[in-house]
Write a protein that holds these residues in place. Structure first.
Motif, PDB file in Angstrom:
ATOM      1  N   THR A 197      30.533 -13.309  39.656  1.00 14.21           N
ATOM      2  CA  THR A 197      31.998 -13.378  39.628  1.00 14.21           C
ATOM      3  C   THR A 197      32.517 -12.807  38.318  1.00 14.21           C
ATOM      4  N   GLY A 198      33.800 -12.488  38.320  1.00 15.84           N
ATOM      5  CA  GLY A 198      34.387 -11.947  37.104  1.00 15.84           C
ATOM      6  C   GLY A 198      35.896 -11.870  37.206  1.00 15.84           C
ATOM      7  N   SER A 199      36.509 -11.409  36.153  1.00 19.26           N
ATOM      8  CA  SER A 199      37.962 -11.292  36.133  1.00 19.26           C
ATOM      9  C   SER A 199      38.357 -10.104  35.278  1.00 19.26           C
ATOM     10  N   LEU A 200      39.611  -9.685  35.415  1.00 24.98           N
ATOM     11  CA  LEU A 200      40.137  -8.608  34.575  1.00 24.98           C
ATOM     12  C   LEU A 200      40.836  -9.199  33.374  1.00 24.98           C
ATOM     13  N   GLN A 201      40.575  -8.640  32.231  1.00 26.40           N
ATOM     14  CA  GLN A 201      41.242  -9.059  30.995  1.00 26.40           C
ATOM     15  C   GLN A 201      41.800  -7.816  30.306  1.00 26.40           C
ATOM     16  N   ILE A 202      42.854  -8.014  29.547  1.00 25.03           N
ATOM     17  CA  ILE A 202      43.488  -6.896  28.843  1.00 25.03           C
ATOM     18  C   ILE A 202      43.159  -6.976  27.358  1.00 25.03           C
ATOM     19  N   LYS A 203      42.745  -5.853  26.818  1.00 27.12           N
ATOM     20  CA  LYS A 203      42.417  -5.793  25.401  1.00 27.12           C
ATOM     21  C   LYS A 203      42.761  -4.400  24.885  1.00 27.12           C
ATOM     22  N   ASN A 204      43.579  -4.352  23.836  1.00 25.00           N
ATOM     23  CA  ASN A 204      44.001  -3.072  23.246  1.00 25.00           C
ATOM     24  C   ASN A 204      44.632  -2.140  24.282  1.00 25.00           C
ATOM     25  N   GLY A 205      45.396  -2.727  25.193  1.00 27.78           N
ATOM     26  CA  GLY A 205      46.115  -1.932  26.177  1.00 27.78           C
ATOM     27  C   GLY A 205      45.273  -1.408  27.315  1.00 27.78           C
ATOM     28  N   LYS A 206      44.035  -1.892  27.443  1.00 27.93           N
ATOM     29  CA  LYS A 206      43.155  -1.425  28.523  1.00 27.93           C
ATOM     30  C   LYS A 206      42.584  -2.621  29.274  1.00 27.93           C
ATOM     31  N   TYR A 207      42.202  -2.348  30.547  1.00 34.07           N
ATOM     32  CA  TYR A 207      41.567  -3.379  31.357  1.00 34.07           C
ATOM     33  C   TYR A 207      40.072  -3.479  31.029  1.00 34.07           C
ATOM     34  N   TYR A 208      39.604  -4.709  30.984  1.00 32.02           N
ATOM     35  CA  TYR A 208      38.171  -4.979  30.813  1.00 32.02           C
ATOM     36  C   TYR A 208      37.700  -5.856  31.967  1.00 32.02           C
TER      37      TYR A 208
ATOM     38  N   LEU B  74      35.864  -3.697  38.828  1.00 30.54           N
ATOM     39  CA  LEU B  74      35.324  -5.046  38.698  1.00 30.54           C
ATOM     40  C   LEU B  74      34.432  -5.389  39.894  1.00 30.54           C
ATOM     41  N   ARG B  75      34.918  -5.087  41.105  1.00 27.74           N
ATOM     42  CA  ARG B  75      34.132  -5.378  42.301  1.00 27.74           C
ATOM     43  C   ARG B  75      32.798  -4.614  42.297  1.00 27.74           C
ATOM     44  N   GLU B  76      32.844  -3.355  41.880  1.00 27.56           N
ATOM     45  CA  GLU B  76      31.631  -2.535  41.858  1.00 27.56           C
ATOM     46  C   GLU B  76      30.613  -3.077  40.852  1.00 27.56           C
ATOM     47  N   LYS B  77      31.121  -3.537  39.706  1.00 27.35           N
ATOM     48  CA  LYS B  77      30.224  -4.087  38.688  1.00 27.35           C
ATOM     49  C   LYS B  77      29.592  -5.396  39.160  1.00 27.35           C
ATOM     50  N   CYS B  78      30.367  -6.221  39.844  1.00 22.17           N
ATOM     51  CA  CYS B  78      29.823  -7.474  40.384  1.00 22.17           C
ATOM     52  C   CYS B  78      28.729  -7.184  41.409  1.00 22.17           C
ATOM     53  N   LEU B  79      28.971  -6.193  42.267  1.00 22.77           N
ATOM     54  CA  LEU B  79      27.971  -5.812  43.267  1.00 22.77           C
ATOM     55  C   LEU B  79      26.721  -5.225  42.610  1.00 22.77           C
ATOM     56  N   GLU B  80      26.942  -4.463  41.557  1.00 20.97           N
ATOM     57  CA  GLU B  80      25.817  -3.846  40.833  1.00 20.97           C
ATOM     58  C   GLU B  80      24.891  -4.919  40.276  1.00 20.97           C
ATOM     59  N   TYR B  81      25.492  -5.951  39.676  1.00 14.19           N
ATOM     60  CA  TYR B  81      24.681  -7.032  39.111  1.00 14.19           C
ATOM     61  C   TYR B  81      24.043  -7.872  40.210  1.00 14.19           C
ATOM     62  N   ASP B  82      24.734  -8.029  41.330  1.00  6.87           N
ATOM     63  CA  ASP B  82      24.152  -8.749  42.464  1.00  6.87           C
ATOM     64  C   ASP B  82      22.932  -8.007  43.000  1.00  6.87           C
ATOM     65  N   LYS B  83      23.065  -6.696  43.110  1.00  5.60           N
ATOM     66  CA  LYS B  83      21.996  -5.874  43.672  1.00  5.60           C
ATOM     67  C   LYS B  83      20.724  -5.973  42.844  1.00  5.60           C
ATOM     68  N   LYS B  84      20.882  -5.993  41.553  1.00  4.77           N
ATOM     69  CA  LYS B  84      19.733  -6.069  40.659  1.00  4.77           C
ATOM     70  C   LYS B  84      19.291  -7.508  40.411  1.00  4.77           C
ATOM     71  N   ASN B  85      20.087  -8.472  40.890  1.00  5.80           N
ATOM     72  CA  ASN B  85      19.791  -9.888  40.663  1.00  5.80           C
ATOM     73  C   ASN B  85      19.544 -10.143  39.180  1.00  5.80           C
ATOM     74  N   LEU B  86      20.388  -9.578  38.348  1.00  5.22           N
ATOM     75  CA  LEU B  86      20.173  -9.553  36.909  1.00  5.22           C
ATOM     76  C   LEU B  86      20.462 -10.901  36.262  1.00  5.22           C
ATOM     77  N   LEU B  87      19.521 -11.378  35.457  1.00  2.00           N
ATOM     78  CA  LEU B  87      19.741 -12.556  34.633  1.00  2.00           C
ATOM     79  C   LEU B  87      20.228 -12.067  33.272  1.00  2.00           C
ATOM     80  N   TYR B  88      21.427 -12.419  32.894  1.00  2.00           N
ATOM     81  CA  TYR B  88      21.952 -11.887  31.642  1.00  2.00           C
ATOM     82  C   TYR B  88      21.217 -12.504  30.460  1.00  2.00           C
ATOM     83  N   CYS B  89      20.793 -11.682  29.556  1.00  2.00           N
ATOM     84  CA  CYS B  89      20.038 -12.129  28.390  1.00  2.00           C
ATOM     85  C   CYS B  89      20.699 -11.565  27.136  1.00  2.00           C
ATOM     86  N   ASP B  90      21.113 -12.470  26.273  1.00  2.00           N
ATOM     87  CA  ASP B  90      21.797 -12.068  25.044  1.00  2.00           C
ATOM     88  C   ASP B  90      20.809 -11.960  23.877  1.00  2.00           C
TER      89      ASP B  90
END
Length: 391
Positions: free
Chosen positions: A4-15, A55-71
């Motif tokens: 899941t995710g959301s759109l946020q605005i930063k420096n006049g651009k969507y993130y 945003l939708r494409e990025k969510c699908l991309e991470y779903d497809k790879k079943n990626l565990l986010y690691c910082d």
């Protein structure tokens, strides 16, 4: 669970801000999540639908790879990886990985604070170029060889492949990073007369028998020192390789042979048979003399008190001895190459030599020794000589 995710605005651009599942748990046992900010590249005015699609494409991309986010930082991952793989690797393999990591890879990347998921192929290529620069060795003496850099690259590639397999990263940047071109190593060989001279240098020492075993059978270091009497049939005069001695920190340990083809049984030449009998008699006398002080672990290559000769000692003393001689400055492992070279020049086929050395296939033998295999070439030369009449 879908990303899941959301759109946020930063420096006049969507993130696109994604909520990514990690492999960590909170104190209450719940799954931890990390947020990841990704720039859509779209300005706010008139681009909301495009940003939503991104945003939708990025969510699908991470779903497809079943990626565990690691910082995790790259170096922290490498240190963790070393601990995890230790139990699954041969002692020699782990020593190589650990040496590359601790001596070169981690010291370089640690101050650069590179994140595991942010590593790029170009950063690895910069690292390899650094290793080619003067004084890049640990002692500051000179640049690393291209062969050593290739081994370092393989270590990184293995670690990152494991991260990708676990779903921690989406792709392995080491798989496309270029390494410095290096010439294939061609070790020096000793001819039969030189082998005889070499054996004489160790006459009467504890290393005489191990050196002869290497020079006669082409055994690897670990195969020679891991040899036990239970694997020598003195009645049928055969010797079987079924375990090796591997150097570890502060000692040594036994391990299975390198490959399935390394398991092999060979006939014992008469002269070798007599040497083995003499060694057995010496050990039996020492057992009787030293009694409980004798270390009886069934090894063939031992000190007077039965302690096995360790791999690093054999390599070190061999190097010192050969450097003081007039013989070509070969490595211990080059005795194996010498056996192959001499057997091929004596007229034995590549298949026969491969079986003697325990190569996985004759292609391996050809890869190393094609330049010394004169048997097939001589047949061609003789046929040409008979078929073509020159003036």
């Amino acid at each position: 669970m879908a990303t899941t995710g959301s759109l946020q605005i930063k420096n006049g651009k969507y993130y696109a801000v994604l909520s990514l599942r990690t492999n960590e748990l909170t104190k209450s046992g719940k799954i931890k999540y990390k947020t990841k900010w990704i720039s859509t590249g779209f300005k706010v005015k008139g681009n909301k639908k495009r940003a939503q699609q991104f945003l939708r494409e990025k969510c699908l991309e991470y779903d497809k790879k079943n990626l565990l986010y690691c910082d995790m930082y790259l170096c922290d991952y490498f240190e963790k990886w070393l601990k995890e793989v230790k139990v699954d690797l041969r002692a020699n393999t782990y020593r190589g990985y650990a040496g590359n990591m601790k001596n070169h890879i981690i010291p370089y990347f640690k101050p650069r604070r590179v994140k595991l998921q942010d590593l790029k192929p170009c950063e690895l290529e910069d690292f390899y170029k650094h290793l080619l620069s003067p004084h890049s060795r640990i002692d500051g003496s000179q640049a690393l060889s291209t062969t050593t850099i290739t081994h370092i690259h393989r270590t990184i590639n293995k670690a990152l492949n494991d991260a990708m397999r676990k779903g921690i990263i989406m792709s392995n940047p080491a798989s496309v990073a270029k390494t410095p071109h290096h010439e294939k190593y061609k070790g020096e060989f000793l001819n039969q007369n030189q082998v005889q001279e070499l054996i004489g240098l160790f006459k009467g020492t504890v290393l005489e028998l191990p050196v002869i075993l290497c020079a006669v059978f082409g055994f690897r270091r670990g195969e020679t020192l891991g040899l036990k009497w239970k694997n020598i049939d003195l009645i049928n005069r055969t010797i079987t390789i079924c375990e090796t001695l591997q150097q570890t920190v502060g000692g040594s340990t036994t391990a299975p042979p390198k490959t399935d083809s390394s398991y092999r049984t060979l006939p014992i030449p008469e002269s070798m048979y007599n040497l083995l009998l003499q060694q057995k008699e010496r050990q039996d006398k020492n057992k009787e003399l030293l009694k409980s002080a004798y270390v009886d672990e069934d090894y063939v290559c031992t000190w007077e008190d039965g302690r096995v000769v360790e791999p690093n000692y054999l390599t070190r003393k061999f190097h010192k001895t050969i450097m003081k001689s007039d013989l070509p400055k070969i490595r211990l492992h080059d005795l194996r190459h010498s056996v192959a070279s001499n057997l091929l020049n004596m007229g034995f086929t590549v298949v026969q030599v491969a079986e003697w050395l325990g190569h996985s296939s004759s292609a391996t033998t050809l890869n190393f020794y094609a330049h010394v295999d004169k048997t097939g070439k001589m047949d061609i030369s003789d046929s040409i000589n008979k078929s073509i009449k020159l003036p």
